[in-house]
Design a protein around this motif. Structure first.
Motif, PDB file in Angstrom:
ATOM      1  N   GLN A  73       0.828  -1.212   0.000  1.00 36.21           N
ATOM      2  CA  GLN A  73       0.000   0.000   0.000  1.00 36.21           C
ATOM      3  C   GLN A  73       0.862   1.262   0.000  1.00 36.21           C
ATOM      4  O   GLN A  73       0.590   2.209  -0.741  1.00 36.21           O
ATOM      5  N   PHE A  74       1.912   1.277   0.839  1.00 35.89           N
ATOM      6  CA  PHE A  74       2.787   2.451   0.862  1.00 35.89           C
ATOM      7  C   PHE A  74       3.501   2.633  -0.483  1.00 35.89           C
ATOM      8  O   PHE A  74       3.713   3.763  -0.927  1.00 35.89           O
ATOM      9  N   GLY A  75       3.851   1.526  -1.134  1.00 43.08           N
ATOM     10  CA  GLY A  75       4.478   1.623  -2.455  1.00 43.08           C
ATOM     11  C   GLY A  75       3.564   2.295  -3.463  1.00 43.08           C
ATOM     12  O   GLY A  75       3.994   3.160  -4.231  1.00 43.08           O
ATOM     13  N   ILE A  76       2.293   1.920  -3.456  1.00 43.65           N
ATOM     14  CA  ILE A  76       1.311   2.546  -4.355  1.00 43.65           C
ATOM     15  C   ILE A  76       1.179   4.027  -4.034  1.00 43.65           C
ATOM     16  O   ILE A  76       1.208   4.881  -4.935  1.00 43.65           O
ATOM     17  N   MET A  77       1.054   4.347  -2.756  1.00 37.39           N
ATOM     18  CA  MET A  77       0.902   5.750  -2.345  1.00 37.39           C
ATOM     19  C   MET A  77       2.112   6.583  -2.735  1.00 37.39           C
ATOM     20  O   MET A  77       1.980   7.702  -3.235  1.00 37.39           O
ATOM     21  N   MET A  78       3.319   6.018  -2.522  1.00 38.00           N
ATOM     22  CA  MET A  78       4.536   6.764  -2.841  1.00 38.00           C
ATOM     23  C   MET A  78       4.654   7.004  -4.340  1.00 38.00           C
ATOM     24  O   MET A  78       4.998   8.114  -4.766  1.00 38.00           O
ATOM     25  N   LYS A  79       4.361   6.000  -5.154  1.00 32.71           N
ATOM     26  CA  LYS A  79       4.447   6.182  -6.613  1.00 32.71           C
ATOM     27  C   LYS A  79       3.461   7.236  -7.100  1.00 32.71           C
ATOM     28  O   LYS A  79       3.815   8.083  -7.925  1.00 32.71           O
ATOM     29  N   ARG A  80       2.241   7.169  -6.597  1.00 32.32           N
ATOM     30  CA  ARG A  80       1.230   8.155  -7.030  1.00 32.32           C
ATOM     31  C   ARG A  80       1.611   9.571  -6.612  1.00 32.32           C
ATOM     32  O   ARG A  80       1.472  10.513  -7.402  1.00 32.32           O
ATOM     33  N   LEU A  81       2.083   9.716  -5.383  1.00 37.12           N
ATOM     34  CA  LEU A  81       2.490  11.037  -4.910  1.00 37.12           C
ATOM     35  C   LEU A  81       3.681  11.555  -5.701  1.00 37.12           C
ATOM     36  O   LEU A  81       3.678  12.699  -6.169  1.00 37.12           O
ATOM     37  N   TRP A  82       4.682  10.714  -5.882  1.00 33.47           N
ATOM     38  CA  TRP A  82       5.928  11.159  -6.494  1.00 33.47           C
ATOM     39  C   TRP A  82       5.775  11.467  -7.979  1.00 33.47           C
ATOM     40  O   TRP A  82       6.187  12.524  -8.446  1.00 33.47           O
ATOM     41  N   PHE A  83       5.163  10.518  -8.697  1.00 34.25           N
ATOM     42  CA  PHE A  83       5.082  10.690 -10.147  1.00 34.25           C
ATOM     43  C   PHE A  83       3.841  11.451 -10.592  1.00 34.25           C
ATOM     44  O   PHE A  83       3.817  11.998 -11.690  1.00 34.25           O
ATOM     45  N   GLY A  84       2.826  11.516  -9.745  1.00 38.17           N
ATOM     46  CA  GLY A  84       1.596  12.221 -10.108  1.00 38.17           C
ATOM     47  C   GLY A  84       1.540  13.659  -9.637  1.00 38.17           C
ATOM     48  O   GLY A  84       0.862  14.483 -10.236  1.00 38.17           O
ATOM     49  N   ILE A  85       2.274  13.972  -8.556  1.00 39.28           N
ATOM     50  CA  ILE A  85       2.210  15.331  -7.999  1.00 39.28           C
ATOM     51  C   ILE A  85       3.594  15.961  -7.882  1.00 39.28           C
ATOM     52  O   ILE A  85       3.828  17.059  -8.396  1.00 39.28           O
TER      53      ILE A  85
END
Length: 189
Positions: free
Chosen positions: A47-59
Motif C-alpha cells: 500500500q505504501f508503495g502505491i501511495m509513494m508512486k502516485r504522490l511522487w510521479f503524479g504530484i
C-alpha cells in the motif's frame, strides 16, 4: 502576464513542497512496516508503495518541473535577468533552489531503493531527512520576502538556530517514543 506566471510559479511551489513534505513521511511508515509480522508487513509495504508512486510521479515530479519552468519564465518576463548582478539575494535564493532540487533527487533515489525492497536508513534517519525541505522553505521564503533588507549574518544565524531547535525537537520526540515503547513492553501490550 507576469503576475499570472508568478502566481502559477507559487502554486506549483506549494504542490511541490506538499510532495517533498509527505514523501519522507511515507518512507518512514514504509520502513517501520518492516517491524510488522507477515502478512501485515507485505500488505502495508504494498500500500505504501502505491501511495509513494502516485504522490511522487503524479504530484511531486510534475510540480517540480512546472516550478522550474514557471520560475525561469518569471525571471525572464519580470526583467530579473536584465539586472541579475544587482540582486545578491536572488543569487543566494537560486543557490538554495539548486540544493532543493538536489534534495528532491535524493528523495527520488530513496524512493527507488524502497520500491526495490532496499531499506538503508532507519525511520529516525528519515525523520531527520524529512526536515531538510522545511529548512529550504524557510530560507527561500525569507530571502524572497525580505530581499536586500536581510542581513546575511542575521539570516544565517536565524537559520542555524532554527536547525538547532528542529533537531532538538526530533531528538525529544525520539526519546518520548523510546520511553513509550519501553512502557508498552514492560506492560506487555
Amino acid at each position: 502576464m507576469y503576475l499570472y506566471i508568478k502566481a502559477l510559479h507559487i502554486i506549483f511551489i506549494v504542490t511541490w513542497f506538499a510532495g517533498l513534505f509527505y514523501m519522507p513521511r511515507l518512507m518512514i511508515y514504509n520502513t517501520e512496516a518492516g517491524q510488522q509480522p507477515e502478512p501485515a508487513r507485505g500488505i502495508l509495504r504494498s500500500q505504501f508503495g502505491i501511495m509513494m508512486k502516485r504522490l511522487w510521479f503524479g504530484i511531486t515530479w510534475p510540480s517540480a518541473v512546472l516550478t522550474l519552468i514557471m520560475g525561469g519564465w518569471t525571471l525572464w518576463s519580470g526583467g530579473w535577468l536584465n539586472n541579475f548582478g544587482q540582486h545578491s539575494w536572488l543569487h543566494i535564493k537560486l543557490t538554495f533552489v539548486i540544493f532543493l532540487y538536489a534534495y528532491h533527487y535524493s528523495l527520488h533515489v530513496l524512493l527507488r531503493q524502497q520500491l526495490a525492497g532496499t531499506f538503508r536508513y532507519s525511520s529516525q534517519q528519515l525523520r531527520i531527512w524529512n526536515e531538510v525541505a522545511t529548512i529550504f522553505l524557510i530560507a527561500i521564503v525569507m530571502l524572497v520576502t525580505v530581499k536586500q533588507n536581510m542581513s546575511v549574518v542575521w539570516g544565517l544565524t536565524g537559520l542555524v538556530l532554527f536547525v538547532v531547535v528542529l533537531m532538538s525537537a526530533i531528538r525529544i520526540y525520539r526519546l518520548i517514543r523510546q520511553k513509550a515503547e519501553r512502557n508498552r513492553l514492560r506492560d506487555g501490550i
